[in-house]
Scaffold this motif. Structure first.
Motif, mmCIF file in Angstrom:
data_model
loop_
_atom_site.group_PDB
_atom_site.id
_atom_site.type_symbol
_atom_site.label_atom_id
_atom_site.label_comp_id
_atom_site.label_asym_id
_atom_site.label_seq_id
_atom_site.Cartn_x
_atom_site.Cartn_y
_atom_site.Cartn_z
ATOM 1 N N GLN A 239 -15.103 -5.808 -26.979
ATOM 2 C CA GLN A 239 -14.765 -6.817 -27.912
ATOM 3 C C GLN A 239 -13.083 -6.467 -28.993
ATOM 4 O O GLN A 239 -12.322 -6.873 -29.200
ATOM 5 N N CYS A 240 -12.441 -5.358 -28.038
ATOM 6 C CA CYS A 240 -10.980 -4.961 -28.468
ATOM 7 C C CYS A 240 -10.264 -5.117 -26.853
ATOM 8 O O CYS A 240 -11.249 -5.211 -25.843
ATOM 9 N N PRO A 241 -9.131 -4.991 -26.927
ATOM 10 C CA PRO A 241 -8.374 -5.078 -25.864
ATOM 11 C C PRO A 241 -8.191 -3.645 -24.967
ATOM 12 O O PRO A 241 -8.193 -2.694 -25.719
ATOM 13 N N VAL A 242 -7.845 -4.265 -23.802
ATOM 14 C CA VAL A 242 -8.167 -2.944 -23.216
ATOM 15 C C VAL A 242 -6.625 -2.567 -22.169
ATOM 16 O O VAL A 242 -6.163 -3.579 -21.602
ATOM 17 N N VAL A 243 -6.456 -1.659 -21.878
ATOM 18 C CA VAL A 243 -5.297 -1.204 -21.212
ATOM 19 C C VAL A 243 -5.315 -0.070 -19.712
ATOM 20 O O VAL A 243 -6.232 0.640 -20.148
ATOM 21 N N GLY A 244 -4.948 -0.264 -18.289
ATOM 22 C CA GLY A 244 -5.496 0.416 -17.816
ATOM 23 C C GLY A 244 -4.111 1.512 -16.985
ATOM 24 O O GLY A 244 -3.729 0.029 -16.745
ATOM 25 N N PHE A 245 -4.336 1.730 -16.342
ATOM 26 C CA PHE A 245 -2.966 2.881 -15.711
ATOM 27 C C PHE A 245 -3.844 3.746 -14.549
ATOM 28 O O PHE A 245 -5.174 4.639 -14.807
ATOM 29 N N PHE A 246 -3.174 3.143 -12.832
ATOM 30 C CA PHE A 246 -3.783 3.278 -11.817
ATOM 31 C C PHE A 246 -3.046 3.830 -10.532
ATOM 32 O O PHE A 246 -2.043 3.456 -10.923
ATOM 33 N N GLY A 247 -3.030 4.763 -10.140
ATOM 34 C CA GLY A 247 -2.722 5.074 -9.396
ATOM 35 C C GLY A 247 -2.762 4.424 -7.602
ATOM 36 O O GLY A 247 -3.667 4.176 -7.114
ATOM 37 N N GLU A 248 -1.659 4.149 -6.636
ATOM 38 C CA GLU A 248 -1.269 3.221 -5.927
ATOM 39 C C GLU A 248 -2.621 3.759 -4.753
ATOM 40 O O GLU A 248 -2.748 2.979 -4.057
ATOM 41 N N LEU A 249 -2.581 4.951 -4.418
ATOM 42 C CA LEU A 249 -2.848 6.251 -3.617
ATOM 43 C C LEU A 249 -4.469 6.473 -4.036
ATOM 44 O O LEU A 249 -5.284 7.059 -3.394
ATOM 45 N N ASP A 250 -4.902 5.528 -4.933
ATOM 46 C CA ASP A 250 -6.727 5.696 -5.819
ATOM 47 C C ASP A 250 -7.469 4.896 -5.093
ATOM 48 O O ASP A 250 -8.010 4.106 -6.132
ATOM 49 N N GLY A 251 -7.881 5.076 -4.106
ATOM 50 C CA GLY A 251 -7.864 3.899 -3.276
ATOM 51 C C GLY A 251 -9.708 3.210 -3.699
ATOM 52 O O GLY A 251 -10.228 2.546 -4.177
ATOM 53 N N LYS A 252 -10.140 4.618 -4.247
ATOM 54 C CA LYS A 252 -11.509 4.296 -4.106
ATOM 55 C C LYS A 252 -11.979 4.082 -5.561
ATOM 56 O O LYS A 252 -12.438 2.572 -6.225
ATOM 57 N N ILE A 253 -11.482 3.997 -6.573
ATOM 58 C CA ILE A 253 -10.614 3.627 -7.829
ATOM 59 C C ILE A 253 -10.088 2.035 -8.002
ATOM 60 O O ILE A 253 -10.566 0.621 -8.638
ATOM 61 N N ASN A 254 -9.065 2.013 -6.788
ATOM 62 C CA ASN A 254 -8.227 0.541 -6.899
ATOM 63 C C ASN A 254 -9.567 -0.877 -6.054
ATOM 64 O O ASN A 254 -9.225 -1.643 -6.510
ATOM 65 N N ALA A 255 -9.723 -0.690 -5.454
ATOM 66 C CA ALA A 255 -11.103 -1.040 -4.919
ATOM 67 C C ALA A 255 -11.605 -2.077 -5.332
ATOM 68 O O ALA A 255 -11.609 -3.192 -5.439
ATOM 69 N N HIS A 256 -11.679 -1.398 -6.815
ATOM 70 C CA HIS A 256 -12.842 -2.884 -7.646
ATOM 71 C C HIS A 256 -11.606 -2.890 -8.764
ATOM 72 O O HIS A 256 -12.568 -3.957 -9.710
ATOM 73 N N LEU A 257 -11.099 -2.573 -8.694
ATOM 74 C CA LEU A 257 -10.067 -3.436 -10.199
ATOM 75 C C LEU A 257 -9.006 -4.997 -10.154
ATOM 76 O O LEU A 257 -9.940 -5.838 -10.559
#
Length: 272
Positions: A199-217
């Protein structure tokens, strides 16, 4: 700059908790709150320093000690024992961190007492990746405490989290409608059912080389949009997981500088 910092103990629903608090000593209170949610290493020197940085930006910044049990650490989870595990892992090649054979071979080179302590603390620390519901309960207890706390009463509360704390920042947004905004730094993302209750705004910060996390982004961003949720994010070229932690080899100054500016701008929007 003069900061007022202290560890505050409180009881909620029969359980004891402790949080690190930091604010500008001359700031008039109550103040809007930034909850700083730890990495896997707990409320270590980096997290406390980061909490102080948010305090210098004009907030009451609090870092709940999610590893405290009834307000204190167990023997295997003391700050000193966790620092020993950090130092052990930092001495290994990065691939060995998640290679149990290589990690165990390195542990076998340690003296017997150190080896047994490393094994016990390593197991206890990383078991927390499967204890997110219990850790979330401690964050919700902190939210309730802040509602009646003299230094934050009547003020808005937002969260920012890093690695496991990033996942918990999102889970708090999904489970607690009192939260005014959530920031996630390279944390595991939510599914559609969990997104539906944000129910609130969300912002996110990710590293290009962080493949495991970014696969779901991409799926997460698409699901947030389809659910009508507010979500913006940055993926930083050349940055790894934990790029914001200036005590680790993954630190990326350019990505960190930009993410810090955008994080403060977001909190200025949702808290003030």
């Amino acid at each position: 700059m003069s900061l007022k910092t202290e560890w505050v103990h409180f009881e909620q629903n029969g359980a004891k908790h402790r949080i690190y608090t930091s604010r500008m000593e001359r700031a008039k209170t109550p103040l809007p709150v930034v909850i700083v949610i730890q990495e896997i290493w707990g409320t270590d020197a980096h997290i406390l320093d980061l909490t102080d940085r948010f305090a210098k930006a004009g907030y009451l910044a609090v870092a709940p000690d999610l590893y405290a049990v009834d307000g204190k650490r167990t023997e295997s989870m003391t700050e000193e024992r966790i620092e020993q595990v950090k130092a052990f892992l930092e001495a290994l090649p990065p691939p060995a961190w998640h290679d149990p054979v290589a990690r165990e071979a390195a542990m076998e080179q340690q003296p017997e007492k150190a080896r047994e302590e490393l094994r016990a603390t390593y197991a206890d620390v990383f078991a927390n990746l499967k204890r997110l519901p219990q850790l979330l309960e401690k964050l919700q207890a902190t939210m309730t405490f802040l509602e009646g706390y003299d230094l934050s009463k009547g003020q808005k509360v937002a969260s920012t989290g890093y690695c496991i704390g990033g996942a918990l920042s999102l889970l708090l947004a999904s489970s607690d409608p009192r939260l005014a905004g959530a920031v996630v730094y390279y944390g595991h993302l939510l599914n559609k059912e969990q997104i539906a209750t944000i129910q609130c705004p969300v912002v996110g910060f990710f590293g290009e080389l962080d493949g495991k996390i970014n696969a779901h982004l991409p799926e997460f961003a698409r699901s947030m949009q389809e659910a009508g949720k507010s979500f913006s994010y940055e993926v930083y070229e050349g940055a790894h997981h934990a790029f914001f932690n200036d005590t680790r080899g993954a630190y990326h100054v350019g990505a960190s500088r930009d993410a810090w500016e955008k994080t403060l701008a977001f909190f200025n929007q949702v808290l003030v």
